[in-house]
Design a protein around this motif. Sequence first.
Motif, PDB file in Angstrom:
ATOM      1  N   HIS A  16      19.528  47.564  55.003  1.00  0.00           N
ATOM      2  CA  HIS A  16      18.493  48.027  54.072  1.00  0.00           C
ATOM      3  C   HIS A  16      17.848  49.352  54.478  1.00  0.00           C
ATOM      4  CE1 HIS A  16      18.849  43.870  52.772  1.00  0.00           C
ATOM      5  NE2 HIS A  16      18.384  44.288  51.633  1.00  0.00           N
ATOM      6  N   ASN A  17      18.136  49.831  55.693  1.00  0.00           N
ATOM      7  CA  ASN A  17      17.447  51.020  56.174  1.00  0.00           C
ATOM      8  C   ASN A  17      18.358  52.107  56.722  1.00  0.00           C
ATOM      9  OD1 ASN A  17      14.429  50.341  56.043  1.00  0.00           O
ATOM     10  ND2 ASN A  17      15.336  48.517  56.932  1.00  0.00           N
ATOM     11  N   HIS A  18      19.663  51.928  56.646  1.00  0.00           N
ATOM     12  CA  HIS A  18      20.591  52.922  57.165  1.00  0.00           C
ATOM     13  C   HIS A  18      21.742  53.059  56.181  1.00  0.00           C
ATOM     14  CE1 HIS A  18      23.325  55.051  59.777  1.00  0.00           C
ATOM     15  NE2 HIS A  18      22.388  55.131  60.714  1.00  0.00           N
ATOM     16  N   LYS A  19      21.950  54.268  55.685  1.00  0.00           N
ATOM     17  CA  LYS A  19      22.988  54.516  54.685  1.00  0.00           C
ATOM     18  C   LYS A  19      24.360  53.999  55.099  1.00  0.00           C
ATOM     19  CE  LYS A  19      22.588  58.575  51.772  1.00  0.00           C
ATOM     20  NZ  LYS A  19      22.824  60.004  51.726  1.00  0.00           N
ATOM     21  N   ARG A  20      24.681  54.221  56.348  1.00  0.00           N
ATOM     22  CA  ARG A  20      26.019  53.876  56.828  1.00  0.00           C
ATOM     23  C   ARG A  20      26.309  52.379  56.746  1.00  0.00           C
ATOM     24  NH1 ARG A  20      27.805  55.049  62.891  1.00  0.00           N
ATOM     25  NH2 ARG A  20      29.864  54.125  62.809  1.00  0.00           N
ATOM     26  N   TYR A  21      25.268  51.553  56.857  1.00  0.00           N
ATOM     27  CA  TYR A  21      25.447  50.099  56.858  1.00  0.00           C
ATOM     28  C   TYR A  21      25.077  49.441  55.528  1.00  0.00           C
ATOM     29  CZ  TYR A  21      25.898  50.883  61.839  1.00  0.00           C
ATOM     30  OH  TYR A  21      26.309  51.326  63.057  1.00  0.00           O
ATOM     31  N   ALA A  22      24.739  50.251  54.556  1.00  0.00           N
ATOM     32  CA  ALA A  22      24.349  49.714  53.254  1.00  0.00           C
ATOM     33  C   ALA A  22      25.551  49.071  52.563  1.00  0.00           C
ATOM     34  CB  ALA A  22      23.780  50.829  52.378  1.00  0.00           C
ATOM     35  N   PRO A  23      25.305  48.064  51.747  1.00  0.00           N
ATOM     36  CA  PRO A  23      26.417  47.462  51.005  1.00  0.00           C
ATOM     37  C   PRO A  23      27.111  48.524  50.144  1.00  0.00           C
ATOM     38  CG  PRO A  23      24.420  46.166  50.753  1.00  0.00           C
ATOM     39  CD  PRO A  23      24.038  47.425  51.459  1.00  0.00           C
ATOM     40  N   LYS A  24      28.405  48.452  50.094  1.00  0.00           N
ATOM     41  CA  LYS A  24      29.176  49.448  49.350  1.00  0.00           C
ATOM     42  C   LYS A  24      29.890  48.781  48.185  1.00  0.00           C
ATOM     43  CE  LYS A  24      29.670  52.159  53.502  1.00  0.00           C
ATOM     44  NZ  LYS A  24      28.613  51.458  54.177  1.00  0.00           N
ATOM     45  N   LEU A  25      30.025  49.543  47.151  1.00  0.00           N
ATOM     46  CA  LEU A  25      30.736  49.081  45.975  1.00  0.00           C
ATOM     47  C   LEU A  25      31.954  49.971  45.805  1.00  0.00           C
ATOM     48  CD1 LEU A  25      30.894  47.384  43.383  1.00  0.00           C
ATOM     49  CD2 LEU A  25      29.495  49.119  42.273  1.00  0.00           C
ATOM     50  N   GLU A  26      33.120  49.363  45.806  1.00  0.00           N
ATOM     51  CA  GLU A  26      34.334  50.135  45.637  1.00  0.00           C
ATOM     52  C   GLU A  26      34.985  49.718  44.326  1.00  0.00           C
ATOM     53  OE1 GLU A  26      38.566  50.690  47.852  1.00  0.00           O
ATOM     54  OE2 GLU A  26      36.767  50.562  49.106  1.00  0.00           O
ATOM     55  N   LEU A  27      35.312  50.696  43.533  1.00  0.00           N
ATOM     56  CA  LEU A  27      35.946  50.445  42.248  1.00  0.00           C
ATOM     57  C   LEU A  27      37.366  50.959  42.280  1.00  0.00           C
ATOM     58  CD1 LEU A  27      33.059  51.675  39.921  1.00  0.00           C
ATOM     59  CD2 LEU A  27      33.579  49.332  40.570  1.00  0.00           C
ATOM     60  N   SER A  28      38.233  50.246  41.652  1.00  0.00           N
ATOM     61  CA  SER A  28      39.600  50.733  41.521  1.00  0.00           C
ATOM     62  C   SER A  28      40.083  50.331  40.138  1.00  0.00           C
ATOM     63  CB  SER A  28      40.495  50.148  42.608  1.00  0.00           C
ATOM     64  OG  SER A  28      40.586  48.755  42.450  1.00  0.00           O
ATOM     65  N   GLY A  29      41.053  51.026  39.673  1.00  0.00           N
ATOM     66  CA  GLY A  29      41.568  50.708  38.359  1.00  0.00           C
ATOM     67  C   GLY A  29      42.472  51.815  37.861  1.00  0.00           C
ATOM     68  N   ARG A  30      42.814  51.708  36.644  1.00  0.00           N
ATOM     69  CA  ARG A  30      43.700  52.688  36.028  1.00  0.00           C
ATOM     70  C   ARG A  30      43.007  53.236  34.793  1.00  0.00           C
ATOM     71  NH1 ARG A  30      49.885  51.458  35.082  1.00  0.00           N
ATOM     72  NH2 ARG A  30      50.218  53.102  36.574  1.00  0.00           N
ATOM     73  N   VAL A  31      43.010  54.532  34.680  1.00  0.00           N
ATOM     74  CA  VAL A  31      42.396  55.174  33.524  1.00  0.00           C
ATOM     75  C   VAL A  31      43.494  55.469  32.517  1.00  0.00           C
ATOM     76  CG1 VAL A  31      41.102  57.184  32.700  1.00  0.00           C
ATOM     77  CG2 VAL A  31      40.593  56.193  34.940  1.00  0.00           C
ATOM     78  N   THR A  32      43.295  54.986  31.320  1.00  0.00           N
ATOM     79  CA  THR A  32      44.236  55.307  30.250  1.00  0.00           C
ATOM     80  C   THR A  32      43.455  55.987  29.144  1.00  0.00           C
ATOM     81  OG1 THR A  32      43.896  53.160  29.208  1.00  0.00           O
ATOM     82  CG2 THR A  32      45.727  53.328  30.759  1.00  0.00           C
ATOM     83  N   GLN A  33      44.138  56.795  28.412  1.00  0.00           N
ATOM     84  CA  GLN A  33      43.480  57.536  27.342  1.00  0.00           C
ATOM     85  C   GLN A  33      43.886  56.940  26.004  1.00  0.00           C
ATOM     86  OE1 GLN A  33      44.177  61.712  27.463  1.00  0.00           O
ATOM     87  NE2 GLN A  33      42.910  62.138  25.688  1.00  0.00           N
TER      88      GLN A  33
END
Length: 139
Positions: A85-102
């Motif tokens: 809660h107090n250090h950027k490096r240890y903050a929970p991370k959200l990783e997104l992956s996927g495929r972009v189609t048009q």
Amino acid sequence: MIKDKQKLAFIEHLKKTPILQFACERTGISRATYYRMRNQSPEFAKAVDDALAEGILLVNDLSESQLISLIKERKFQAISLWLSHNHKRYAPKLELSGRVTQDPETLSPEQKAVIRAALKMDAKRKKNYDPSKKSNKEG
């Protein structure tokens, strides 16, 4: 200014322990009576809200003090909680992956600009990332 002793006592209890039920029990006010008094007096309602906010700050300070004590005792869970809660490096991370189609529809110029900006920011972040460094700059 609130002059009723029971109301004042109620507010003082909330400043120390910000729990409505506890303040009701300590002052002999039922919850129904509390809500009636609150609805009838905007001054009382504001005083209650202020007292609750003050009480929450007090409990937060007490909790943080206890957390720091646990950190000093080298309790891993406390250390982990603090860092997450107090250090950027240890903050929970959200990783997104996927495929972009048009879709057959083309993107608007504004949408294209947003996507280009996001891709540039991500490329810059990846360029600045070095796993051997203790601290990495974020783009």
